[in-house]
Structure formats: structure tokens, C-alpha cells
Design a protein around this motif. Structure first.
Motif, short mmCIF file in Angstrom:
data_model
loop_
_atom_site.label_atom_id
_atom_site.label_comp_id
_atom_site.label_asym_id
_atom_site.label_seq_id
_atom_site.Cartn_x
_atom_site.Cartn_y
_atom_site.Cartn_z
N ALA A 98 1.18 -1.11 -0.15
CA ALA A 98 0.07 -0.08 0.17
C ALA A 98 1.27 1.45 -0.12
N GLY A 99 2.01 1.39 0.63
CA GLY A 99 2.80 2.32 1.06
C GLY A 99 3.49 2.77 -0.51
N VAL A 100 4.22 1.77 -1.38
CA VAL A 100 4.56 1.98 -2.47
C VAL A 100 3.58 2.56 -3.29
N MET A 101 2.38 1.54 -3.39
CA MET A 101 0.85 2.48 -4.54
C MET A 101 0.91 4.01 -4.39
N THR A 102 0.71 3.89 -2.81
CA THR A 102 0.68 5.12 -2.50
C THR A 102 1.73 6.34 -3.56
N VAL A 103 3.55 5.63 -3.08
CA VAL A 103 3.76 6.89 -3.77
C VAL A 103 3.96 7.24 -5.01
N LEU A 104 3.81 5.89 -5.27
CA LEU A 104 3.70 6.25 -7.54
C LEU A 104 2.37 7.23 -7.89
N VAL A 105 1.12 6.94 -6.72
CA VAL A 105 0.43 7.57 -7.38
C VAL A 105 0.57 8.72 -7.05
N ALA A 106 1.06 9.20 -5.46
CA ALA A 106 0.78 9.96 -5.26
C ALA A 106 1.91 11.85 -6.36
N TYR A 107 3.90 10.24 -6.66
CA TYR A 107 4.08 10.98 -7.49
C TYR A 107 3.98 11.26 -9.67
N THR A 108 2.55 10.60 -9.79
CA THR A 108 1.84 10.53 -10.99
C THR A 108 0.98 11.80 -10.94
N ILE A 109 0.05 11.82 -9.90
CA ILE A 109 -0.33 13.28 -9.74
C ILE A 109 0.24 14.28 -9.48
#
Length: 115
Positions: free
Chosen positions: A55-66
Motif C-alpha cells: 500500500a505504501g509503494v502504491m501510494t507513493v506512485l500515485v502521489a508521484y504521478t498526480i
């Protein structure tokens, strides 16, 4: 054929002197977690990481993309639509593989075809 396509002043021995240690360190770093597996198997910290890391990795990837598309409204809209679709599909079906695949495909279609 004496320089093997290398630039002037660079010998094959010089290249080997760099690549061999780099290769050894790379292999050792990749093997290290497997050699420590028995020691870390009963660790509460590793148990915590195994639950929280995805969940942490996915959150970082989403925040980076947005945040990466904050300056481009067109791409930001596509990213937010794909994110919303991914969240709703995951909430509905509870399948990470399906929701990630559909969200990624929707994002690619929106960015490259529609918007």
C-alpha cells in the motif's frame, strides 16, 4: 581490432577493472536478502513491512504521478479519472490485478487517444 571499439585511451583491462567489481557487488547485494531470510523470518518488523509496503509503494506512485502532472491539466484529468476508476473497481471487485490493469489501460487510452 585492437581497441575493441573502445574510445582512445581506454583499454579492455580498464573496462574489466570497473565491470568485474560492479558485477560482484550487484550479485552480492541481490543475494543478501535471501541469505538473511532465516534470521528475519520471525521478525515483527518484517511482518509489519510485508503488510504495509504494498500500500505504501502504491501510494507513493500515485502521489508521484498526480503531482507530476499538476502543470498539465489534460494529463492531470486523465490521471484523476483513471485513479477514480481504479479505486471504484477495486472497492467493487476487491481484485488488485484487475483494478490496476483497467486503471492503467484507461489512463493510456485517455492520454493517447481521447484527451
Amino acid at each position: 581490432m585492437s581497441n575493441y571499439g573502445l574510445p582512445d585511451g581506454v583499454s579492455l583491462a580498464m573496462v574489466a577493472a570497473v565491470l568485474v567489481p560492479v558485477g560482484i557487488v550487484t550479485v552480492m547485494l541481490r543475494a543478501l536478502p535471501f541469505s538473511l531470510r532465516r534470521v528475519l523470518k520471525s521478525s515483527p518488523f518484517i511482518d509489519f513491512l510485508s503488510v504495509m509496503m504494498p500500500a505504501g509503494v502504491m501510494t507513493v506512485l500515485v502521489a508521484y504521478t498526480i503531482l507530476g502532472y499538476a502543470a498539465s491539466p489534460k494529463n492531470l484529468i486523465a490521471a484523476l479519472l483513471a485513479l477514480g476508476t481504479t479505486l471504484v473497481l477495486h472497492w467493487w471487485k476487491r481484485r488488485a490485478d484487475l483494478s490496476i490493469f483497467v486503471g492503467t489501460a484507461l489512463y493510456m487510452v485517455l492520454v493517447n487517444v481521447m484527451l
